[in-house]
Enzyme design. Structure first.
Site, PDB file in Angstrom:
ATOM      1  N   GLY A 158      -0.874 -26.036 -10.319  1.00  0.00           N
ATOM      2  CA  GLY A 158       0.248 -27.309 -11.066  1.00  0.00           C
ATOM      3  C   GLY A 158      -0.606 -27.554 -12.242  1.00  0.00           C
ATOM      4  O   GLY A 158      -1.627 -27.610 -12.290  1.00  0.00           O
ATOM      5  N   ASN A 192       4.503 -24.993 -12.734  1.00  0.00           N
ATOM      6  CA  ASN A 192       4.662 -26.008 -11.506  1.00  0.00           C
ATOM      7  C   ASN A 192       3.842 -27.103 -12.271  1.00  0.00           C
ATOM      8  O   ASN A 192       2.944 -27.351 -12.820  1.00  0.00           O
ATOM      9  CB  ASN A 192       3.613 -25.481 -10.447  1.00  0.00           C
ATOM     10  CG  ASN A 192       3.691 -26.619  -9.314  1.00  0.00           C
ATOM     11  OD1 ASN A 192       2.936 -27.458  -9.465  1.00  0.00           O
ATOM     12  ND2 ASN A 192       4.546 -26.429  -8.268  1.00  0.00           N
ATOM     13  N   CYS A 224       2.640 -33.426  -4.279  1.00  0.00           N
ATOM     14  CA  CYS A 224       1.219 -33.209  -4.093  1.00  0.00           C
ATOM     15  C   CYS A 224       0.620 -34.500  -3.636  1.00  0.00           C
ATOM     16  O   CYS A 224       0.758 -35.608  -3.870  1.00  0.00           O
ATOM     17  CB  CYS A 224       0.317 -32.996  -5.534  1.00  0.00           C
ATOM     18  SG  CYS A 224      -1.202 -32.648  -5.158  1.00  0.00           S
TER      19      CYS A 224
HETATM   20  C1  LIG Z   1      -5.473 -24.541  -2.398  1.00  0.00           C
HETATM   21  C2  LIG Z   1      -4.112 -25.107  -2.351  1.00  0.00           C
HETATM   22  C3  LIG Z   1      -3.595 -25.769  -3.567  1.00  0.00           C
HETATM   23  C4  LIG Z   1      -2.462 -26.021  -3.944  1.00  0.00           C
HETATM   24  N1  LIG Z   1      -1.969 -26.617  -4.930  1.00  0.00           N
HETATM   25  C5  LIG Z   1      -0.466 -26.752  -5.295  1.00  0.00           C
HETATM   26  C6  LIG Z   1      -0.278 -27.095  -6.546  1.00  0.00           C
HETATM   27  O1  LIG Z   1      -0.887 -27.385  -7.547  1.00  0.00           O
HETATM   28  N2  LIG Z   1       1.226 -27.561  -6.936  1.00  0.00           N
HETATM   29  C7  LIG Z   1       2.005 -27.322  -5.650  1.00  0.00           C
HETATM   30  O2  LIG Z   1       3.301 -27.620  -5.789  1.00  0.00           O
HETATM   31  N3  LIG Z   1       1.666 -27.080  -4.438  1.00  0.00           N
HETATM   32  C8  LIG Z   1       0.314 -26.640  -4.268  1.00  0.00           C
HETATM   33  N4  LIG Z   1       0.100 -26.160  -2.927  1.00  0.00           N
HETATM   34  C9  LIG Z   1       0.908 -26.177  -1.826  1.00  0.00           C
HETATM   35  C10 LIG Z   1       1.677 -24.798  -1.767  1.00  0.00           C
HETATM   36  O3  LIG Z   1       2.157 -24.414  -3.148  1.00  0.00           O
HETATM   37  C11 LIG Z   1       2.464 -24.714  -0.527  1.00  0.00           C
HETATM   38  O4  LIG Z   1       3.695 -25.459  -0.991  1.00  0.00           O
HETATM   39  C12 LIG Z   1       1.998 -24.919   0.857  1.00  0.00           C
HETATM   40  O5  LIG Z   1       0.584 -24.563   0.775  1.00  0.00           O
HETATM   41  C13 LIG Z   1       2.642 -24.269   2.029  1.00  0.00           C
HETATM   42  O6  LIG Z   1       2.632 -22.846   1.800  1.00  0.00           O
HETATM   43  P1  LIG Z   1       1.386 -21.995   2.655  1.00  0.00           P
HETATM   44  O7  LIG Z   1       1.521 -22.366   4.040  1.00  0.00           O
HETATM   45  O8  LIG Z   1       2.312 -20.596   2.661  1.00  0.00           O
HETATM   46  O9  LIG Z   1       0.420 -22.402   1.945  1.00  0.00           O
HETATM   47  C14 LIG Z   1      -1.236 -25.703  -2.964  1.00  0.00           C
HETATM   48  C15 LIG Z   1      -1.800 -25.264  -1.629  1.00  0.00           C
HETATM   49  C16 LIG Z   1      -3.254 -25.035  -1.540  1.00  0.00           C
HETATM   50  C17 LIG Z   1      -3.520 -24.360   0.067  1.00  0.00           C
END
Ligand SMILES: Cc1cc2nc3c(=O)[nH]c(=O)nc-3n(C[C@H](O)[C@H](O)[C@H](O)COP(=O)(O)O)c2cc1C
Ligand SMILES: Cc1cc2nc3c(=O)[nH]c(=O)nc-3n(C[C@H](O)[C@H](O)[C@H](O)COP(=O)(O)OP(=O)(O)OC[C@H]3O[C@@H](n4cnc5c(N)ncnc54)[C@H](O)[C@@H]3O)c2cc1C
Ligand code: FES
Lengths: 303, 251
Positions: free
Chosen positions: A46, A99, A129
């Protein structure tokens, strides 16, 4: 025959497996494990109009079959992103999704204008977020606020616009419709669920931010349910994510209605999670006589 | 490709205190690339996040790891036996900077001692100062003594000097017997070591700890505030120049 080729809003992906924002940085580190040209695309970390330091550590806690994070949108700012990271990602040969997050509608709109003049292929609007006081979740939890930010970004953006939905709402279909009606070309979901862990020895929350975003395999059924609901509520492409760890879950998510999927937390457990999912999908298509993986999208036979 | 994932075979396993295990694992790719101060990220069966463990010694196709059981993840790893496999990602992080000809002082606190052992072979002249809670928590004393002069301190005086590592360290710094200090241990100890080195104008490198997720620099969870901005323990560290670390902002 390219069984995995996927087209979303006119953008061609080699395969429907995209790195989830925040889990994969700008791809440089995972490129030290395998060529990142193998994956469908990257939703980059992001980015905000100005650089941000993020929250104080600890920023992570483990949970049964998942994790909490509270990074707090640490990033080098959208201009650095466009100048230093985007050209490199495009050189590697994979789809590059920006993003974008922000504090105010104007920040989103201005950041969108900056990425509009770059080689970015698509933009994903992070209105979900949960980790910063003004990190966007307030834009993603009411229809009026969501419409306002999507409309403002739409004015500055000619590139395809994906709106990333928050699961921290009562009825996600209302938000999905609001985003689609305001000009979103596609939707992605789910962002993290708001969670918390406490160290019983110190009685302190494990995260310095107290609360954090819950992701990983534990959230998978919630994500499947929401993708299915959203697919039935709108007529634009849906990108599904939340807890996907193997190709079978990727197939399940696509059957629920996802045109493509994203993988986040699974990359931490296994740095080769994405190439393994891609190989698994390829074999699944071959074994089941599927000419193109798109054939399975939304094919769940609901009772 | 800079990083490897390997199914490392456990070659030997010894319990060296009530809760510390000494493993040698066979992992030819990682061992060939490993540098002192780097770490391996171990997957404990059934867990989502890997556990970072420092490289204690680098052998021919093998790595030695010394791990304390702290919580559920390390307890699961400790259940593994000789012949079993450990899923590791390695070698990770930025290790110690080594100039053989400098007189080095290695300062280790508790489970911070292991990453200094490989270092103790890499200087022409060095002294190790190792601090433990008590005699029964003492680890690797014999290993260090083979390689260099070794000073032990314990909080309760049950072995070596009664007190903290900072006492013998300050004597060495004051008498000008240290060109460089390399340290690993709990953050309060590192803060004090860094403070002493600053006072005597001696360069100091510290190995920091932070909770991690990706272990490679992609997820940004392992933040460490430094004078040149936000850095990440898994990629820019774990070893940092002590003068760069913002000590008042470390928990
Ligand atoms: C460490 C971390 C940082 C994340 N940073 C962002 C971000 O900057 N922007 C965003 O839209 N989602 C962010 N997410 C969310 C992920 O893109 C995703 O929507 C969420 O983790 C669910 O998918 P997963 O279970 O495969 O991780 C982040 C997730 C994690 C674990
Ligand atoms: C670069 C580095 C090198 C390390 N080297 C060693 C070593 O050589 N030997 C050794 O015994 N220990 C070492 N540690 C500490 C070790 O990683 C933790 O004790 C371990 O992660 C605890 O896991 P757990 O599941 O048993 O504890 P839990 O408390 O149940 O773990 C919960 C979560 O917090 C994380 N965590 C807990 N304590 C720490 C900590 N001190 N540092 C980082 N993450 C933590 C865990 O990884 C896990 O994600 C090192 C840590 C770092 C960052
Ligand atoms: S653990 Fe992911 S950046 Fe350090």
């Amino acid at each position: 025959m390219n069984r995995l080729k996927t087209v979303i809003c006119g953008v061609e992906f080699k395969n429907p497996v995209i790195a989830a924002s925040g889990s994969y940085g700008f791809g440089r580190e995972y490129n030290e494990f395998y060529p990142i040209s193998e994956i469908g695309g990257i939703s980059c970390k992001g980015t905000t109009l100005e650089p941000r330091d993020g929250n104080a550590p600890p920023r992570v806690a483990e949970t049964p079959c998942g994790m909490l994070n509270a990074v707090g949108l640490q990033n080098p700012g959208v201009r650095h992103f466009v100048e230093k990271e985007v050209p490199w990602i495009k050189e590697q040969g994979t789809v590059c999704i920006a993003n974008i997050a922000g504090n105010a509608v104007e920040d989103y709109a201005e950041a969108a204008a900056v990425v509009n003049d770059s080689a970015v292929d698509m933009v994903e609007l992070n209105v979900s977020c949960p980790n910063v006081k003004h990190g966007g979740m307030q834009f993603g939890t009411t229809c009026a606020a969501l419409s306002e930010v999507v409309c403002a970004v739409r004015k500055n953006l000619a590139k395809p616009l994906i709106v990333k939905l928050s699961p921290n709402v009562t009825d996600i279909t209302e938000l999905a419709r609001a985003a689609a009606d305001s000009g979103a070309d596609a939707l992605s979901l789910i962002n993290t669920l708001l969670g918390m862990r406490i160290d019983i020895r110190t009685r302190r929350p494990v995260l310095r931010n107290n609360m954090g975003g819950f992701s990983g395999n534990a959230v998978f059924p919630v994500a499947v349910r929401m993708v299915w609901q959203v697919k039935n509520a709108v007529n634009i492409p849906v990108i599904g994510m939340g807890g996907i760890t193997d190709y079978k879950q990727a197939v399940e998510m696509m059957m629920a209605g996802a045109d493509a999927i994203q993988v986040g937390t699974a990359n931490f457990t296994d740095p080769f999670a994405m190439p393994k999912i891609i190989n698994g999908l390829q074999r699944y298509c071959e074994d089941n006589g599927i000419g193109n993986i798109g054939e399975i999208v939304g094919t769940v036979r609901a009772w | 490709m800079k990083y490897c994932q390997e199914d490392a075979r456990i070659v030997s396993k010894n319990k060296i205190t009530s809760d510390v295990f000494d493993f040698v694992i066979s992992c030819s790719q990682s061992a060939a690339l490993a540098q002192p101060g780097q770490f391996v990220n171990i997957l404990a069966d059934g867990f989502t996040l890997r556990r970072p463990i420092s490289i204690c010694e680098i052998g021919q196709g093998t790595l030695r790891l010394v791990m304390q059981v702290r919580g559920d993840g390390t307890a699961r790893i400790a259940e593994k036996n000789v012949g079993d496999r450990l899923d590791i990602v390695a070698p990770l992080g930025h290790g110690f900077e080594i100039d053989r000809s400098k007189r080095a002082v290695l300062v280790g606190g508790g489970i911070g001692a292991p990453p200094l052992l490989e270092l103790s072979k890499r200087f022409d002249a060095c002294t190790a100062i190792l601090g433990f809670r008590s005699a029964d928590a003492m680890i690797l004393q014999n290993d260090f003594e083979k390689n260099c002069e070794t000073v032990i301190t314990t909080d309760d005086g049950s072995a070596g000097i009664c007190g903290f590592v900072t006492q013998p360290l300050e004597e060495m710094l004051r008498s000008g017997r240290a060109d460089v200090v390399l340290s690993c241990g709990p953050t309060p100890m590192l803060r004090n070591v860094a403070g002493l080195c600053k006072k005597y104008g001696t360069p100091c490198q510290v190995s920091m700890e932070q909770r991690m997720a990706c272990g490679v620099g992609a997820c940004l969870v392992c933040a460490c505030k430094t004078k040149s901005g936000m850095r990440h323990v898994c990629k820019n560290g774990p070893v940092f120049d002590a003068a760069e670390v913002k000590w008042d902002e470390q928990a």
